[in-house]
Scaffold this active site. Structure first.
Site, PDB file in Angstrom:
ATOM      1  N   GLY A  54       0.783  -1.225   0.000  1.00  0.00           N
ATOM      2  CA  GLY A  54       0.000   0.000   0.000  1.00  0.00           C
ATOM      3  C   GLY A  54       0.814   1.274   0.000  1.00  0.00           C
TER       4      GLY A  54
ATOM      5  N   CYS B 242       1.783   3.035   2.531  1.00  0.00           N
ATOM      6  CA  CYS B 242       2.806   3.060   3.588  1.00  0.00           C
ATOM      7  C   CYS B 242       4.159   2.519   3.109  1.00  0.00           C
ATOM      8  CB  CYS B 242       2.293   2.246   4.770  1.00  0.00           C
ATOM      9  SG  CYS B 242       3.470   2.111   6.106  1.00  0.00           S
TER      10      CYS B 242
ATOM     11  N   SER C  20      -6.233   5.524   1.128  1.00  0.00           N
ATOM     12  CA  SER C  20      -6.534   6.919   0.808  1.00  0.00           C
ATOM     13  C   SER C  20      -5.674   7.387  -0.355  1.00  0.00           C
ATOM     14  CB  SER C  20      -6.244   7.798   2.025  1.00  0.00           C
ATOM     15  OG  SER C  20      -4.882   7.677   2.389  1.00  0.00           O
TER      16      SER C  20
ATOM     17  N   GLY D  52       0.718  23.371   2.974  1.00  0.00           N
ATOM     18  CA  GLY D  52       0.214  22.516   4.059  1.00  0.00           C
ATOM     19  C   GLY D  52       1.288  22.259   5.103  1.00  0.00           C
TER      20      GLY D  52
ATOM     21  N   GLU E 153       7.644  16.813   7.223  1.00  0.00           N
ATOM     22  CA  GLU E 153       8.656  15.747   7.085  1.00  0.00           C
ATOM     23  C   GLU E 153       9.392  15.880   5.753  1.00  0.00           C
ATOM     24  OE1 GLU E 153       6.804  12.140   9.847  1.00  0.00           O
ATOM     25  OE2 GLU E 153       7.072  11.791   7.718  1.00  0.00           O
TER      26      GLU E 153
ATOM     27  N   HIS F  92      20.287   4.827  33.339  1.00  0.00           N
ATOM     28  CA  HIS F  92      21.051   6.084  33.227  1.00  0.00           C
ATOM     29  C   HIS F  92      22.332   5.828  32.444  1.00  0.00           C
ATOM     30  CE1 HIS F  92      22.819   9.897  34.308  1.00  0.00           C
ATOM     31  NE2 HIS F  92      23.930   9.267  34.664  1.00  0.00           N
TER      32      HIS F  92
HETATM   33  C1  LIG Z   1       4.438  10.430   2.477  1.00  0.00           C
HETATM   34  C2  LIG Z   1       3.669   9.703   3.538  1.00  0.00           C
HETATM   35  C3  LIG Z   1       4.293   9.369   4.716  1.00  0.00           C
HETATM   36  C4  LIG Z   1       3.589   8.679   5.700  1.00  0.00           C
HETATM   37  N1  LIG Z   1       4.239   8.368   6.848  1.00  0.00           N
HETATM   38  C5  LIG Z   1       3.580   7.709   7.824  1.00  0.00           C
HETATM   39  C6  LIG Z   1       4.253   7.326   9.012  1.00  0.00           C
HETATM   40  O1  LIG Z   1       5.437   7.592   9.192  1.00  0.00           O
HETATM   41  N2  LIG Z   1       3.562   6.650   9.936  1.00  0.00           N
HETATM   42  C7  LIG Z   1       2.229   6.345   9.774  1.00  0.00           C
HETATM   43  O2  LIG Z   1       1.648   5.733  10.668  1.00  0.00           O
HETATM   44  N3  LIG Z   1       1.576   6.670   8.646  1.00  0.00           N
HETATM   45  C8  LIG Z   1       2.212   7.346   7.678  1.00  0.00           C
HETATM   46  N4  LIG Z   1       1.557   7.649   6.510  1.00  0.00           N
HETATM   47  C9  LIG Z   1       0.146   7.256   6.388  1.00  0.00           C
HETATM   48  C10 LIG Z   1       0.031   5.766   6.036  1.00  0.00           C
HETATM   49  O3  LIG Z   1       0.729   5.532   4.837  1.00  0.00           O
HETATM   50  C11 LIG Z   1      -1.422   5.352   5.921  1.00  0.00           C
HETATM   51  O4  LIG Z   1      -2.106   5.694   7.095  1.00  0.00           O
HETATM   52  C12 LIG Z   1      -1.535   3.846   5.686  1.00  0.00           C
HETATM   53  O5  LIG Z   1      -0.861   3.459   4.538  1.00  0.00           O
HETATM   54  C13 LIG Z   1      -3.003   3.422   5.593  1.00  0.00           C
HETATM   55  O6  LIG Z   1      -3.054   2.059   5.383  1.00  0.00           O
HETATM   56  P1  LIG Z   1      -4.276   1.363   4.622  1.00  0.00           P
HETATM   57  O7  LIG Z   1      -4.005  -0.085   4.672  1.00  0.00           O
HETATM   58  O8  LIG Z   1      -5.559   1.860   5.179  1.00  0.00           O
HETATM   59  O9  LIG Z   1      -4.217   1.916   3.124  1.00  0.00           O
HETATM   60  P2  LIG Z   1      -3.063   2.027   2.034  1.00  0.00           P
HETATM   61  O10 LIG Z   1      -1.730   1.873   2.609  1.00  0.00           O
HETATM   62  O11 LIG Z   1      -3.354   3.255   1.278  1.00  0.00           O
HETATM   63  O12 LIG Z   1      -3.303   0.756   1.121  1.00  0.00           O
HETATM   64  C14 LIG Z   1      -4.433   0.618   0.331  1.00  0.00           C
HETATM   65  C15 LIG Z   1      -4.141  -0.351  -0.783  1.00  0.00           C
HETATM   66  O13 LIG Z   1      -5.359  -0.664  -1.431  1.00  0.00           O
HETATM   67  C16 LIG Z   1      -5.109  -0.754  -2.834  1.00  0.00           C
HETATM   68  N5  LIG Z   1      -6.401  -0.544  -3.508  1.00  0.00           N
HETATM   69  C17 LIG Z   1      -7.176   0.570  -3.490  1.00  0.00           C
HETATM   70  N6  LIG Z   1      -8.299   0.355  -4.187  1.00  0.00           N
HETATM   71  C18 LIG Z   1      -8.231  -0.910  -4.668  1.00  0.00           C
HETATM   72  C19 LIG Z   1      -9.099  -1.714  -5.451  1.00  0.00           C
HETATM   73  N7  LIG Z   1     -10.287  -1.281  -5.868  1.00  0.00           N
HETATM   74  N8  LIG Z   1      -8.704  -2.972  -5.729  1.00  0.00           N
HETATM   75  C20 LIG Z   1      -7.500  -3.452  -5.302  1.00  0.00           C
HETATM   76  N9  LIG Z   1      -6.654  -2.728  -4.561  1.00  0.00           N
HETATM   77  C21 LIG Z   1      -7.024  -1.480  -4.231  1.00  0.00           C
HETATM   78  C22 LIG Z   1      -4.097   0.341  -3.088  1.00  0.00           C
HETATM   79  O14 LIG Z   1      -3.399   0.097  -4.292  1.00  0.00           O
HETATM   80  C23 LIG Z   1      -3.211   0.191  -1.859  1.00  0.00           C
HETATM   81  O15 LIG Z   1      -2.175  -0.720  -2.096  1.00  0.00           O
HETATM   82  C24 LIG Z   1       2.229   8.318   5.491  1.00  0.00           C
HETATM   83  C25 LIG Z   1       1.598   8.629   4.284  1.00  0.00           C
HETATM   84  C26 LIG Z   1       2.303   9.308   3.318  1.00  0.00           C
HETATM   85  C27 LIG Z   1       1.615   9.607   2.015  1.00  0.00           C
END
Ligand SMILES: Cc1cc2nc3c(=O)[nH]c(=O)nc-3n(C[C@H](O)[C@H](O)[C@H](O)COP(=O)(O)OP(=O)(O)OC[C@H]3O[C@@H](n4cnc5c(N)ncnc54)[C@H](O)[C@@H]3O)c2cc1C
Length: 467
Positions: free
Chosen positions: A39, A41, A144, A181, A188, A446
């Site tokens: 994803g 992350c 997202s 933003g 970061e 410590h």
């Molecule tokens: C630059 C950046 C830095 C970040 N750093 C941090 C951090 O340090 N710590 C932290 O906790 N969070 C961080 N985040 C946030 C974190 O990445 C997200 O909160 C996390 O990835 C959410 O996980 P998720 O499993 O909900 O979704 P995602 O990781 O977004 O995964 C969703 C997956 O679903 C797939 N998908 C979507 N629709 C479909 C479909 N219809 N069919 C098949 N597959 C599909 C996508 O391709 C994706 O692989 C960061 C985000 C960004 C953009």
């Protein structure tokens, strides 16, 4: 029935849910439209950003503080090599997920998943072929996507005008980077490029950076970043971002009203947040409800309004954090397996991986005041910590907020080197309903930065020793 559970999306929510489900004996499959698992992350979020944050921090330290430590070097940036380190880190992590899927006998389908109805998921492959899978349960974990600037049309080309994805792969250090933003992602990634030599200007709508964080933390951090060379335009509403002959321009005006200003940039990072990825999933047709922001509606057990369909992670309400998604993935897998899956939303740590780091768990002072909770606060600065002095990391402080009557810890906020690791002793304490006295009476090794956590607890419960 082919599967007990089919998960759409393999981010930290989806892949952790799949592994837990398989561990609990459920026949599990994952649908992923990306070429690799993991994803946002693992591919374009947490992991690559941390690889660049670490590497750029080393570069900056070599240029700034090594000399004081008696280490004389002249650092030279090799951006290509730094990017190769980032790419190798991503590859190791996404391959790790593929390995864990195999190990746990989890089937995977590559293609775009869609909820046809309860018990049925369709997968459209790259070749357009559609396959339908039957399953007892469906978990929506689609995460997202980058949100734009409300009311402003921006052409993100990921080269000059970039989202976080492009900002992780710029081909050269921009002379001037404008970040739209002042939230976690903007600060970061702004830090990465500032350390590598860019002048960074942050344009933020609110009067403060890191909105939603403890007010004292964001105020002090604002000062620290200004000292590092960041320029801030706060209370500023961006009204236009346009490509220019060379670079781009950003136009903004004071939120309170006043004259507009336009600044030139070599690159512009749009870091205004992310929005739930729930479009074209067939949710409307399947009768799954979403809220006004497109987030899938769930109850306290992460169930949607349609029996047998769950949702987790960034696609539902709550903080957009990988570990929140992971914990929800575990909870759903446990619920489906007949166990008592649960997430404690009161104790979800959050970390900003800047320099110094910021970490917090639980309530802010502003939240406690708003809720009318009578609280006491204890603080301890890293300037009075021996280890911090030895490492030249004296910026920051620890603040503990506890209920005045019971002494139960309600919130902990740390600004300082390694804050993201230190926060977890506070999380464990709070998970067990501990008090500041419990923390203060726990022996801390410590010399460690963590002694400042103990001292802040002492300050909350009685008096600190070392100040
Ligand atoms: C630059 C950046 C830095 C970040 N750093 C941090 C951090 O340090 N710590 C932290 O906790 N969070 C961080 N985040 C946030 C974190 O990445 C997200 O909160 C996390 O990835 C959410 O996980 P998720 O499993 O909900 O979704 P995602 O990781 O977004 O995964 C969703 C997956 O679903 C797939 N998908 C979507 N629709 C479909 C479909 N219809 N069919 C098949 N597959 C599909 C996508 O391709 C994706 O692989 C960061 C985000 C960004 C953009």
């Amino acid at each position: 029935m082919a599967y007990d559970v089919v998960i759409i999306g393999s981010g930290p929510g989806g892949y952790v849910c799949a592994i837990k489900a398989a561990q609990l004996g459920l026949k599990t499959a994952v649908v992923e439209k990306n070429a690799t698992f993991g994803g946002t992350c693992l591919n374009i979020g947490c992991i690559p950003s941390k690889a660049l944050l670490h590497a750029s921090e080393m570069f900056a330290e070599a240029g700034h503080s090594f000399d004081t430590l008696g280490v004389e070097v002249t650092p030279k940036l090799n951006l290509k090599k730094m990017m190769a380190h980032k790419d190798a880190t991503v590859a190791a992590n996404v391959n790790g997920v593929a390995f864990l899927f195999k190990k746990n006998k989890i089937d995977s389908f590559h293609g775009t998943g869609k909820v046809v109805a309860a018990g049925r998921v369709s997968v459209t492959g790259e070749d357009g072929k559609i396959e339908e899978i039957e399953t007892r349960n469906i978990v929506i974990a689609t995460g997202s996507d980058v949100a734009g600037i409300p009311g402003v049309k921006v052409d993100i080309d990921e080269k000059v005008i970039v989202s976080s994805t492009g900002a992780l792969s710029l081909a050269k250090v921009p002379g001037h980077l404008v970040v739209v933003g002042g939230g976690v992602i903007g600060l970061e990634l702004g830090s990465v490029w500032a350390r590598l030599g860019a002048k960074v200007t942050v344009v933020e709508f609110l009067d403060t950076i890191l909105g939603g964080m403890d007010g004292e933390v964001s105020k002090q951090f604002h000062r620290m970043l200004s000292k590092q060379g960041f320029e801030f335009k706060l209370g500023a509403k961006v009204t236009g971002v346009a490509k220019a002959k060379k670079g781009a321009t950003v136009t903004f005006e004071p939120v309170k009203g006043g004259a507009a200003e336009t600044i030139e940039a070599d690159a512009v990072l749009i870091a205004t947040g992310r929005s739930a990825y729930s479009d074209s999933l067939g949710l409307k047709e399947a009768g799954v409800e979403v809220d006004e922001r497109g987030r899938v509606k769930t109850d306290g057990h992460l169930r949607t309004n349609v029996p047998g369909i769950y949702a987790i992670g960034d696609v539902i309400a709550g903080p957009m954090l990988a570990h929140k998604a992971e914990d929800e993935g575990v909870a759903v897998a446990e619920s489906i397996a007949g166990q008592a899956g649960h997430v404690n939303y009161d104790v979800i740590p959050s970390v900003v991986y800047t320099s110094p780091e910021i970490a917090s768990v639980g309530k802010t002072e502003e939240e406690l005041k708003k809720a009318g909770i009578d609280y006491k606060a204890g603080k301890f600065p890293f300037t009075a910590n021996g280890r911090a002095r030895a490492m030249l990391h004296t910026d920051g402080f620890v603040k503990i907020l506890a209920d005045k009557a019971s002494d139960r810890v309600l919130g902990v906020h740390i600004v300082g080197f390694g804050a993201g690791e230190m926060i977890h002793e506070a999380a464990v304490l709070m998970e067990f309903g501990g008090s500041s006295e419990d923390l203060a009476r726990t022996c801390h090794a410590h010399p460690t930065m963590s002694e400042a956590v103990k001292e802040a607890a002492l300050a909350t419960f009685f008096k600190p020793i070392h100040i």
